[in-house]
Design a protein around this motif. Structure first.
Motif, PDB file in Angstrom:
ATOM      1  N   THR A   1      49.048  57.678  -1.308  1.00  0.00           N
ATOM      2  CA  THR A   1      49.794  58.650  -2.107  1.00  0.00           C
ATOM      3  C   THR A   1      50.383  59.737  -1.218  1.00  0.00           C
ATOM      4  OG1 THR A   1      48.374  58.267  -4.024  1.00  0.00           O
ATOM      5  CG2 THR A   1      49.635  60.311  -4.000  1.00  0.00           C
ATOM      6  N   ARG A   2      49.592  60.204  -0.259  1.00  0.00           N
ATOM      7  CA  ARG A   2      50.088  61.237   0.651  1.00  0.00           C
ATOM      8  C   ARG A   2      51.287  60.731   1.447  1.00  0.00           C
ATOM      9  NH1 ARG A   2      50.036  63.478   5.638  1.00  0.00           N
ATOM     10  NH2 ARG A   2      49.727  65.748   5.741  1.00  0.00           N
ATOM     11  N   ARG A   3      51.192  59.497   1.951  1.00  0.00           N
ATOM     12  CA  ARG A   3      52.310  58.924   2.708  1.00  0.00           C
ATOM     13  C   ARG A   3      53.542  58.763   1.835  1.00  0.00           C
ATOM     14  NH1 ARG A   3      48.331  55.500   5.135  1.00  0.00           N
ATOM     15  NH2 ARG A   3      48.925  53.819   3.711  1.00  0.00           N
ATOM     16  N   ALA A   4      53.333  58.319   0.601  1.00  0.00           N
ATOM     17  CA  ALA A   4      54.467  58.156  -0.318  1.00  0.00           C
ATOM     18  C   ALA A   4      55.149  59.495  -0.576  1.00  0.00           C
ATOM     19  CB  ALA A   4      53.985  57.538  -1.624  1.00  0.00           C
ATOM     20  N   LEU A   5      54.355  60.525  -0.767  1.00  0.00           N
ATOM     21  CA  LEU A   5      54.910  61.855  -0.983  1.00  0.00           C
ATOM     22  C   LEU A   5      55.672  62.346   0.242  1.00  0.00           C
ATOM     23  CD1 LEU A   5      51.970  63.566  -2.885  1.00  0.00           C
ATOM     24  CD2 LEU A   5      54.351  63.500  -3.668  1.00  0.00           C
TER      25      LEU A   5
ATOM     26  N   THR B   1      60.824  68.438  -8.580  1.00  0.00           N
ATOM     27  CA  THR B   1      61.105  67.383  -9.550  1.00  0.00           C
ATOM     28  C   THR B   1      61.750  66.173  -8.890  1.00  0.00           C
ATOM     29  OG1 THR B   1      61.409  69.026 -11.302  1.00  0.00           O
ATOM     30  CG2 THR B   1      62.331  66.838 -11.682  1.00  0.00           C
ATOM     31  N   ARG B   2      62.727  66.421  -8.003  1.00  0.00           N
ATOM     32  CA  ARG B   2      63.378  65.325  -7.287  1.00  0.00           C
ATOM     33  C   ARG B   2      62.370  64.565  -6.417  1.00  0.00           C
ATOM     34  NH1 ARG B   2      68.739  68.483  -6.054  1.00  0.00           N
ATOM     35  NH2 ARG B   2      70.236  67.299  -7.288  1.00  0.00           N
ATOM     36  N   ILE B   3      61.503  65.303  -5.747  1.00  0.00           N
ATOM     37  CA  ILE B   3      60.529  64.674  -4.854  1.00  0.00           C
ATOM     38  C   ILE B   3      59.537  63.828  -5.645  1.00  0.00           C
ATOM     39  CG2 ILE B   3      58.631  65.127  -3.241  1.00  0.00           C
ATOM     40  CD1 ILE B   3      60.232  67.654  -2.371  1.00  0.00           C
ATOM     41  N   LEU B   4      59.059  64.356  -6.768  1.00  0.00           N
ATOM     42  CA  LEU B   4      58.112  63.612  -7.607  1.00  0.00           C
ATOM     43  C   LEU B   4      58.749  62.330  -8.145  1.00  0.00           C
ATOM     44  CD1 LEU B   4      56.468  66.514  -9.653  1.00  0.00           C
ATOM     45  CD2 LEU B   4      55.439  65.207  -7.790  1.00  0.00           C
ATOM     46  N   LYS B   5      59.994  62.428  -8.585  1.00  0.00           N
ATOM     47  CA  LYS B   5      60.688  61.255  -9.108  1.00  0.00           C
ATOM     48  C   LYS B   5      60.860  60.204  -8.021  1.00  0.00           C
ATOM     49  CE  LYS B   5      64.845  59.871 -11.648  1.00  0.00           C
ATOM     50  NZ  LYS B   5      66.132  60.335 -12.251  1.00  0.00           N
ATOM     51  N   ARG B   6      61.224  60.643  -6.825  1.00  0.00           N
ATOM     52  CA  ARG B   6      61.421  59.699  -5.711  1.00  0.00           C
ATOM     53  C   ARG B   6      60.101  59.035  -5.323  1.00  0.00           C
ATOM     54  NH1 ARG B   6      65.696  59.649  -1.859  1.00  0.00           N
ATOM     55  NH2 ARG B   6      66.771  60.808  -3.508  1.00  0.00           N
TER      56      ARG B   6
ATOM     57  N   THR C   1      52.621  62.039  -9.917  1.00  0.00           N
ATOM     58  CA  THR C   1      52.538  63.220 -10.781  1.00  0.00           C
ATOM     59  C   THR C   1      52.513  64.502  -9.949  1.00  0.00           C
ATOM     60  OG1 THR C   1      50.122  63.247 -10.784  1.00  0.00           O
ATOM     61  CG2 THR C   1      51.218  61.886 -12.453  1.00  0.00           C
ATOM     62  N   ALA C   2      52.771  65.608 -10.626  1.00  0.00           N
ATOM     63  CA  ALA C   2      52.686  66.912  -9.966  1.00  0.00           C
ATOM     64  C   ALA C   2      51.265  67.181  -9.487  1.00  0.00           C
ATOM     65  CB  ALA C   2      53.139  68.017 -10.921  1.00  0.00           C
ATOM     66  N   GLY C   3      50.288  66.721 -10.250  1.00  0.00           N
ATOM     67  CA  GLY C   3      48.902  66.902  -9.829  1.00  0.00           C
ATOM     68  C   GLY C   3      48.602  66.226  -8.509  1.00  0.00           C
ATOM     69  N   ALA C   4      49.161  65.045  -8.317  1.00  0.00           N
ATOM     70  CA  ALA C   4      48.960  64.329  -7.063  1.00  0.00           C
ATOM     71  C   ALA C   4      49.596  65.075  -5.898  1.00  0.00           C
ATOM     72  CB  ALA C   4      49.540  62.917  -7.157  1.00  0.00           C
ATOM     73  N   LEU C   5      50.782  65.631  -6.151  1.00  0.00           N
ATOM     74  CA  LEU C   5      51.455  66.383  -5.085  1.00  0.00           C
ATOM     75  C   LEU C   5      50.639  67.593  -4.675  1.00  0.00           C
ATOM     76  CD1 LEU C   5      55.209  67.160  -4.742  1.00  0.00           C
ATOM     77  CD2 LEU C   5      53.545  68.981  -4.439  1.00  0.00           C
ATOM     78  N   TYR C   6      50.199  68.375  -5.671  1.00  0.00           N
ATOM     79  CA  TYR C   6      49.500  69.614  -5.342  1.00  0.00           C
ATOM     80  C   TYR C   6      48.071  69.370  -4.858  1.00  0.00           C
ATOM     81  CZ  TYR C   6      53.492  72.087  -7.217  1.00  0.00           C
ATOM     82  OH  TYR C   6      54.761  72.571  -7.420  1.00  0.00           O
ATOM     83  N   PHE C   7      47.570  68.163  -5.055  1.00  0.00           N
ATOM     84  CA  PHE C   7      46.279  67.808  -4.464  1.00  0.00           C
ATOM     85  C   PHE C   7      46.410  67.705  -2.949  1.00  0.00           C
ATOM     86  CE2 PHE C   7      43.399  64.530  -2.793  1.00  0.00           C
ATOM     87  CZ  PHE C   7      42.176  65.053  -3.172  1.00  0.00           C
ATOM     88  N   HIS C   8      47.551  67.198  -2.489  1.00  0.00           N
ATOM     89  CA  HIS C   8      47.757  66.987  -1.048  1.00  0.00           C
ATOM     90  C   HIS C   8      48.498  68.141  -0.373  1.00  0.00           C
ATOM     91  CE1 HIS C   8      46.324  62.824  -0.942  1.00  0.00           C
ATOM     92  NE2 HIS C   8      46.918  62.652  -2.105  1.00  0.00           N
TER      93      HIS C   8
END
Length: 210
Positions: free
Chosen positions: A12-16, A35-40, A44-51
């Motif tokens: 997930t981190r690599r994908a982000l 929003t653009r980054i999450l869509k790409r 989820t936003a939770g996954a982004l802010y976890f990393h």
């Protein structure tokens, strides 16, 4: 089970990171919305802010990932390793969004309102200094050459060179410009035997591409 969760988290981190790089590369820091980054990335936003704690943290991670796109492709040592680093860089900038975004963010960071971050430059300077110190220990450099000074010069030269190349050719001529840089620089830092065998051709860089 714990190992599986860790592997998924790393994926997930690599994908982000790669999704963010693509968006930063296309839109710059200001235009790259979460929003653009999450869509790409398809997360989820939770996954982004976890990393990553913020968009700024994500941008810093992209900037600091630049060496990872280059160093694993290198096999030579000493001065040739430094030359190869710049050759691979000249090709990867044309094809790797992570490297390209890192360069764009590094160049744009002052205009984004964030405090200047010299870490990307310093990381490359440290890697290049290491190559040059190995070259010095192997007798490849002329007496009196300071590896740290040369490394700093190469970082600065490459920074300006890619910016100029991007304007005039979309970086298509960057491998040839990199060869020209070494044609000018090698006589001032290397012993004659090394100049004879050193290779700085675009073809050598292309052959190292994955």
């Amino acid at each position: 089970m714990a190992q599986l969760k860790q592997e998924r988290a790393e994926q997930t981190r690599r994908a982000l990171l790669h999704a963010a790089a693509e968006v930063f590369d296309e839109y710059g820091y200001a235009g790259a919305s979460i929003t653009r980054i999450l869509k790409r990335a398809g997360v989820t936003a939770g996954a982004l802010y976890f990393h990553f704690g913020s968009k700024e943290d994500l941008a810093k991670a992209v900037m600091n990932s630049q060496p990872q796109t280059l160093v694993p492709l290198l096999a030579a040592g000493g001065l040739q390793r430094l030359i190869d680093l710049t050759l691979v860089w000249s090709w990867q900038l044309q094809r790797d969004p992570l490297l390209r975004a890192g360069v764009r963010l590094t160049n744009e960071q002052t205009s984004a309102g964030a405090p200047p971050n010299a870490d990307p430059y310093e990381r490359f300077r440290a890697i290049m200094t290491g190559c040059l110190r190995d070259a010095q220990n192997d007798g490849e450099l002329q007496p009196g050459v300071d590896p740290a000074v040369v490394a700093e010069f190469v970082v600065a030269a490459c920074t300006g060179m890619q910016m100029y190349s991007n304007v005039v050719s979309g970086r298509k001529d960057l491998p040839e410009r990199t060869q020209q840089m070494w044609n000018l620089l090698l006589p001032g830092i290397a012993v004659p035997s090394v100049i004879t065998r050193a290779e700085a051709t675009p073809a050598r860089g292309a052959a190292m591409m994955p």
